[in-house]
Design a protein around this motif. Structure first.
Motif, mmCIF file in Angstrom:
data_model
loop_
_atom_site.group_PDB
_atom_site.id
_atom_site.type_symbol
_atom_site.label_atom_id
_atom_site.label_comp_id
_atom_site.label_asym_id
_atom_site.label_seq_id
_atom_site.Cartn_x
_atom_site.Cartn_y
_atom_site.Cartn_z
ATOM 1 N N GLN A 62 65.106 -128.501 116.347
ATOM 2 C CA GLN A 62 65.364 -128.265 117.771
ATOM 3 C C GLN A 62 66.485 -129.156 118.276
ATOM 4 N N SER A 63 66.476 -130.425 117.888
ATOM 5 C CA SER A 63 67.500 -131.353 118.367
ATOM 6 C C SER A 63 68.876 -130.949 117.860
ATOM 7 N N GLU A 64 68.929 -130.383 116.656
ATOM 8 C CA GLU A 64 70.224 -129.972 116.127
ATOM 9 C C GLU A 64 70.770 -128.756 116.871
ATOM 10 N N PHE A 65 69.890 -127.838 117.247
ATOM 11 C CA PHE A 65 70.321 -126.719 118.089
ATOM 12 C C PHE A 65 70.843 -127.227 119.435
ATOM 13 N N VAL A 66 70.095 -128.147 120.063
ATOM 14 C CA VAL A 66 70.510 -128.677 121.373
ATOM 15 C C VAL A 66 71.870 -129.360 121.270
ATOM 16 N N ALA A 67 72.061 -130.179 120.232
ATOM 17 C CA ALA A 67 73.336 -130.874 120.063
ATOM 18 C C ALA A 67 74.471 -129.877 119.851
ATOM 19 N N GLY A 68 74.212 -128.829 119.075
ATOM 20 C CA GLY A 68 75.237 -127.807 118.846
ATOM 21 C C GLY A 68 75.596 -127.050 120.110
ATOM 22 N N PHE A 69 74.589 -126.649 120.876
ATOM 23 C CA PHE A 69 74.855 -125.943 122.127
ATOM 24 C C PHE A 69 75.644 -126.823 123.096
ATOM 25 N N ASP A 70 75.303 -128.103 123.159
ATOM 26 C CA ASP A 70 76.029 -129.014 124.037
ATOM 27 C C ASP A 70 77.485 -129.168 123.595
ATOM 28 N N ALA A 71 77.701 -129.325 122.291
ATOM 29 C CA ALA A 71 79.057 -129.528 121.779
ATOM 30 C C ALA A 71 79.934 -128.309 122.027
ATOM 31 N N MET A 72 79.341 -127.120 122.009
ATOM 32 C CA MET A 72 80.114 -125.881 122.115
ATOM 33 C C MET A 72 80.112 -125.288 123.516
ATOM 34 N N SER A 73 79.550 -125.983 124.472
ATOM 35 C CA SER A 73 79.347 -125.398 125.803
ATOM 36 C C SER A 73 80.641 -125.044 126.519
ATOM 37 N N ILE A 139 78.750 -129.345 107.165
ATOM 38 C CA ILE A 139 77.386 -129.229 106.679
ATOM 39 C C ILE A 139 77.083 -130.353 105.698
ATOM 40 N N GLU A 140 75.877 -130.876 105.755
ATOM 41 C CA GLU A 140 75.406 -131.868 104.793
ATOM 42 C C GLU A 140 75.323 -131.218 103.407
ATOM 43 N N LEU A 141 76.008 -131.818 102.439
ATOM 44 C CA LEU A 141 76.035 -131.320 101.068
ATOM 45 C C LEU A 141 75.722 -132.461 100.105
ATOM 46 N N PRO A 142 75.344 -132.132 98.867
ATOM 47 C CA PRO A 142 75.066 -133.198 97.907
ATOM 48 C C PRO A 142 76.311 -133.878 97.375
ATOM 49 N N PHE A 143 77.475 -133.535 97.900
ATOM 50 C CA PHE A 143 78.718 -134.219 97.565
ATOM 51 C C PHE A 143 79.502 -134.410 98.856
ATOM 52 N N GLU A 144 80.409 -135.337 98.831
ATOM 53 C CA GLU A 144 81.118 -135.750 100.041
ATOM 54 C C GLU A 144 82.009 -134.631 100.567
ATOM 55 N N GLN A 145 81.902 -134.338 101.855
ATOM 56 C CA GLN A 145 82.824 -133.402 102.509
ATOM 57 C C GLN A 145 83.056 -133.887 103.932
ATOM 58 N N HIS A 146 84.188 -134.531 104.151
ATOM 59 C CA HIS A 146 84.508 -135.030 105.481
ATOM 60 C C HIS A 146 85.019 -133.899 106.362
ATOM 61 N N ILE A 147 84.832 -134.052 107.665
ATOM 62 C CA ILE A 147 85.497 -133.156 108.616
ATOM 63 C C ILE A 147 86.986 -133.426 108.538
ATOM 64 N N ASN A 148 87.767 -132.367 108.454
ATOM 65 C CA ASN A 148 89.209 -132.538 108.280
ATOM 66 C C ASN A 148 89.855 -133.103 109.548
ATOM 67 N N PRO A 149 91.035 -133.703 109.421
ATOM 68 C CA PRO A 149 91.628 -134.436 110.553
ATOM 69 C C PRO A 149 92.224 -133.555 111.647
ATOM 70 N N TRP A 150 92.220 -132.246 111.474
ATOM 71 C CA TRP A 150 92.796 -131.358 112.495
ATOM 72 C C TRP A 150 91.713 -130.705 113.355
ATOM 73 N N VAL A 151 90.577 -131.365 113.472
ATOM 74 C CA VAL A 151 89.471 -130.872 114.289
ATOM 75 C C VAL A 151 89.408 -131.664 115.589
ATOM 76 N N ASP A 152 89.344 -130.958 116.722
ATOM 77 C CA ASP A 152 89.163 -131.592 118.037
ATOM 78 C C ASP A 152 87.689 -131.831 118.344
ATOM 79 N N VAL A 153 86.874 -130.827 118.056
ATOM 80 C CA VAL A 153 85.434 -130.899 118.293
ATOM 81 C C VAL A 153 84.751 -130.674 116.952
ATOM 82 N N GLY A 154 83.974 -131.650 116.510
ATOM 83 C CA GLY A 154 83.345 -131.526 115.203
ATOM 84 C C GLY A 154 81.892 -131.933 115.228
ATOM 85 N N MET A 155 81.110 -131.327 114.347
ATOM 86 C CA MET A 155 79.700 -131.683 114.187
ATOM 87 C C MET A 155 79.329 -131.670 112.717
#
Length: 267
Positions: A62-73, A139-155
């Motif tokens: 539930q908290s992840e849905f709320v955080a996503g809705f807030d970030a994308m509002s 997305i959380e993965l079993p290997f490292e994947q950073h958000i790329n540097p050309w993102v303004d809004v990221g989760m």
């Protein structure tokens, strides 16, 4: 006076549990994997443990849905772009993804991607270059994947199904660049939602006739030929070669969108 030897550089292998970063002996256990793990209900101890853990896990979901809705509002018109994380900078596929992001941004759309490298990075980069909103849903993965540097809004998401909801809920169209299993998963999930009218009839655009043509032929020959889908279902997919063609299809699906004097979509 001699200087003491410096300790060796630590292992920077990384994994994530939602927003939390872990190093030193990163595990392949992800939150999704724990959620989907089978537990034998015939074992009384494990059954109680599963019941308690799953009940509390609902609050995390539930908290992840709320955080996503807030970030994308504040997202207005947007297009979700899918594609492989393995595409390398400097390749024709990477340049195509950059151009797609630019063309969408120039048309007034925000660009939503999975936030990682490859085609996702390239599409975000193109949108960023035009000043359009550039969104990355990692997305959380079993290997490292950073958000790329050309993102303004990221989760960073723990759960695939929450992330997929964000991909769909805030998009007016889906554009698929060449990709692998993840791209196919996202493509067919979007296609199923449109086919079953769970979402509006948003266009689904496949960029690259050489790459996607064989799949379309198989869908037509096997699924349609054997009555597994209906006559109009293939028409839900639009096959193009250029970023400009993809954007024209997206724009034609929303003829009533407001535009300013320069022809850009209003927000």
């Amino acid at each position: 006076m001699s200087q003491p030897d410096l300790p060796p550089t630590p292992d920077t292998s990384t994994n994530y549990a939602g927003p939390i970063m872990f190093r030193r002996d990163p595990s392949e256990e992800t939150t999704d994997r724990h959620l989907l793990a089978w537990v034998d209900p015939r074992d009384p101890g494990l059954r109680v443990d599963r019941t308690v853990r799953d009940s509390w896990r609902v609050l995390r979901i539930q908290s992840e849905f709320v955080a996503g809705f807030d970030a994308m509002s504040d997202v207005a018109e947007a297009v979700t772009v899918f594609g492989s994380a393995r595409i390398k900078p400097g390749t024709e596929a990477y340049r195509l993804a950059v151009r797609l992001g630019q063309a969408l941004g120039e048309a007034g759309y925000a660009v939503i991607t999975g936030g990682g490298p490859g085609a996702m990075e390239a599409a975000n980069r193109g949108a960023y270059d035009t000043g359009a909103q550039s969104i990355g849903l990692n997305i959380e993965l079993p290997f490292e994947q950073h958000i790329n540097p050309w993102v303004d809004v990221g989760m960073n998401f723990r759960y695939f199904f929450v992330r997929k909801t964000m991909f769909v809920k805030y998009a007016q169209a889906f554009v698929c660049l060449p990709g692998g299993f993840g791209t196919l998963d996202e493509l067919f999930e979007a296609l199923t939602l449109v086919q079953t009218k769970k979402v509006g009839r948003f266009p689904i655009v496949l960029v690259g006739r050489d790459y996607w043509g064989g799949l379309i032929d198989w869908l037509r020959e096997r699924l349609l030929g054997e009555g597994m889908i209906s006559d109009g279902d293939i028409d839900l997919l639009h096959l193009v070669d250029t970023a400009e063609e993809a954007v024209e299809i997206v724009k034609s699906a929303c003829p009533t969108c407001g535009k300013d004097d320069d022809g850009r979509l209003t927000r």
